[in-house]
Scaffold this active site. Structure first.
Site, PDB file in Angstrom:
ATOM      1  N   CYS A 115      47.065  29.732  37.943  1.00 36.88           N
ATOM      2  CA  CYS A 115      46.544  31.064  38.269  1.00 36.88           C
ATOM      3  C   CYS A 115      47.357  31.600  39.450  1.00 36.88           C
ATOM      4  CB  CYS A 115      45.057  30.930  38.629  1.00 36.88           C
ATOM      5  SG  CYS A 115      44.324  32.478  39.148  1.00 36.88           S
ATOM      6  N   CYS A 122      43.835  43.080  48.222  1.00 35.82           N
ATOM      7  CA  CYS A 122      43.675  44.040  47.116  1.00 35.82           C
ATOM      8  C   CYS A 122      42.980  45.274  47.661  1.00 35.82           C
ATOM      9  CB  CYS A 122      42.845  43.424  45.996  1.00 35.82           C
ATOM     10  SG  CYS A 122      42.650  44.533  44.581  1.00 35.82           S
ATOM     11  N   CYS A 126      36.416  45.577  45.062  1.00 36.30           N
ATOM     12  CA  CYS A 126      35.262  45.186  44.236  1.00 36.30           C
ATOM     13  C   CYS A 126      34.312  44.387  45.128  1.00 36.30           C
ATOM     14  CB  CYS A 126      35.711  44.346  43.050  1.00 36.30           C
ATOM     15  SG  CYS A 126      36.855  45.235  41.977  1.00 36.30           S
ATOM     16  N   CYS A 129      34.048  40.378  45.220  1.00 31.99           N
ATOM     17  CA  CYS A 129      35.317  39.622  45.231  1.00 31.99           C
ATOM     18  C   CYS A 129      35.822  39.398  46.662  1.00 31.99           C
ATOM     19  CB  CYS A 129      36.351  40.404  44.427  1.00 31.99           C
ATOM     20  SG  CYS A 129      38.021  39.759  44.532  1.00 31.99           S
ATOM     21  N   GLY A 176      44.804  40.014  44.031  1.00 25.52           N
ATOM     22  CA  GLY A 176      45.460  41.297  43.796  1.00 25.52           C
ATOM     23  C   GLY A 176      45.283  41.860  42.409  1.00 25.52           C
ATOM     24  N   SER A 208      45.110  39.865  33.915  1.00 30.76           N
ATOM     25  CA  SER A 208      43.752  40.388  34.094  1.00 30.76           C
ATOM     26  C   SER A 208      43.799  41.634  34.967  1.00 30.76           C
ATOM     27  CB  SER A 208      42.875  39.322  34.769  1.00 30.76           C
ATOM     28  OG  SER A 208      41.611  39.846  35.065  1.00 30.76           O
ATOM     29  N   SER A 230      38.514  43.319  33.404  1.00 28.99           N
ATOM     30  CA  SER A 230      37.340  43.058  34.230  1.00 28.99           C
ATOM     31  C   SER A 230      36.362  44.215  34.051  1.00 28.99           C
ATOM     32  CB  SER A 230      37.758  42.957  35.703  1.00 28.99           C
ATOM     33  OG  SER A 230      38.506  41.801  35.907  1.00 28.99           O
ATOM     34  N   HIS A 232      32.592  43.851  33.765  1.00 30.90           N
ATOM     35  CA  HIS A 232      31.570  43.452  34.742  1.00 30.90           C
ATOM     36  C   HIS A 232      30.315  44.320  34.813  1.00 30.90           C
ATOM     37  CE1 HIS A 232      34.479  40.557  35.906  1.00 30.90           C
ATOM     38  NE2 HIS A 232      35.157  41.291  36.759  1.00 30.90           N
TER      39      HIS A 232
END
Ligand code: SAH
Ligand code: SF4
Length: 371
Positions: A115, A122, A126, A129, A176, A208, A230, A232
């Protein structure tokens, strides 16, 4: 260093060859008066032999090696900390001068997934996160994106190949928003999938995104890659609250963009992945599940429910595992392919959304972990 001049380049500082895809590498070699096949040779040294020492590249002419040493370098940012989880997940801190990022290796029975991060921090904020809470530092260079894979490959696929499952899959799900670092991520994707590069099938690379619509449209024109979205939330009111980007690109416009993308994509024929983080009393009831199936009824997709991972100073609670199962069963009974993501590396803060690039070990401990 002193300025080196030739017909085409003024080199104030050394050029990092990890920033170039095949095409750019060939252009670079032509621009310094060399044959373009030397570019291919050097890519093989870098990405097949994991060699960054020009002196060892014995099939290149001595003069060329000397020239390359003067004007260029092959430099992947260093891993300065390594943490190993009880479940075998490994998290590395990557040294970017106070703007550190993290890379995570997740071993499974039949594959090894890496990953990687695309930005330091970022901007999208959100609410659930850890990276979003940190704010934005900067975009990563191609060499910093590719460098994470290069170092991890060296460690896992070369040095410890008998102990760990080799890395077979890449997910751009670290720190990010990859589509906000579009050009560098695209070049990095080219290097990942090129047979002179890491030679990883595009089917084994997942990008993603939180849903940057113009960038999804642009992506569909220039590169096919496995896409995860994403989502959500099952309606705009919730998504506006937990993902501020929704105020710019709402659910309906995002779903239309996905359909446009799917029309062009060959490798997402089975549908894209919809990521849905399970937040207690926010988006995890059967009412929300009902809304979700309405939204997704015309979207070829697999739904991946993500148990929310806790981090310091967060205001959310993870959904109970029974509730997640209930939610999943509801979707499955309605005919939606649904999986529940197994959290990995939680004990070392390596799971989804827990990455923040903060060092938490003393220097001595660092030395202990690193070879
Ligand atoms: N910016 C991209 C990719 C990085 S985040 C994106 O948002 O898609 C990778 C995944 O982890 C995303 O689905 C993201 O929503 C999810 N995630 C973020 N924080 C999380 C948390 N605390 N627990 C579980 N998943 C989280
Ligand atoms: Fe950024 Fe993705 Fe985290 Fe949202 S979930 S803040 S887009 S890294």
């Amino acid at each position: 260093m002193k300025i080196i001049q030739n017909d085409n380049f003024n080199f104030r500082e050394k050029i990092n060859l990890l920033n170039f895809d095949r095409h750019q590498m060939r252009n670079f070699f032509c621009s310094i008066g060399e044959k373009s096949f030397c570019a291919d040779q050097i890519m093989i040294w870098i990405y097949h032999h994991f060699c960054c020492d020009f002196d060892k590249m014995t099939n290149l002419k001595k003069n060329l090696r000397k020239k390359l040493k003067k004007i260029s370098t092959i430099f992947a940012p260093k891993f300065i900390q390594e943490k190993v989880s009880i479940d075998g997940t490994i998290k590395w801190m990557v040294d970017l001068n106070n703007q550190n990022i993290e890379t995570v290796y997740i071993p499974e029975k039949n594959r090894g997934t890496l990953c990687i991060s695309s930005q330091s921090g970022c901007i999208l904020n959100c609410q659930f996160c850890a990276t979003g809470h940190q704010g934005f530092n900067r975009n990563l260079l191609v060499s910093e994106i590719v460098g994470q894979i290069w170092r991890a490959y060296k460690k896992i696929n070369i040095l410890k190949k008998n102990i760990f499952h080799p890395i077979t899959n890449i997910v751009i799900m670290g720190m990010g928003e990859p589509l906000l670092n579009f050009n560098n991520v695209i070049t990095a994707l080219r290097i990942m999938s090129d047979n002179l590069g890491f030679n990883i099938s595009k089917r084994k690379i997942v990008l993603s995104t939180s849903g940057i619509i113009p960038a999804i449209d642009k992506l569909s024109k220039i590169m096919d890659v496995k896409l995860a979205i994403s989502l959500h939330a099952s309606n705009n009111t919730i998504r506006n609250k937990i993902m501020p980007i929704n105020k710019k690109y709402n659910i309906e416009s995002l779903l239309s963009a996905i359909l446009r993308f799917l029309k062009k994509s060959k490798i997402n024929k089975d549908g894209i992945t919809i990521e849905y983080v399970m937040l207690k009393n926010i988006n995890d009831t059967l009412y929300h599940a009902q809304q979700l199936i309405k939204l997704l009824r015309y979207i070829p997709s697999k739904i991946n429910l993500i148990p929310w991972n806790n981090f310091l100073n967060s205001n959310f609670t993870a959904s109970d595992s029974n509730q997640i199962k209930k939610f999943a069963n509801f979707l499955i009974n309605k005919g939606f392919v649904t999986t529940i993501r197994k959290p990995r590396g939680q004990d070392i803060q390596a799971a989804c959304g827990q990455l923040n690039g903060n060092l938490s070990y003393s220097i001595n401990k660092k030395k202990m972990f690193l070879k």
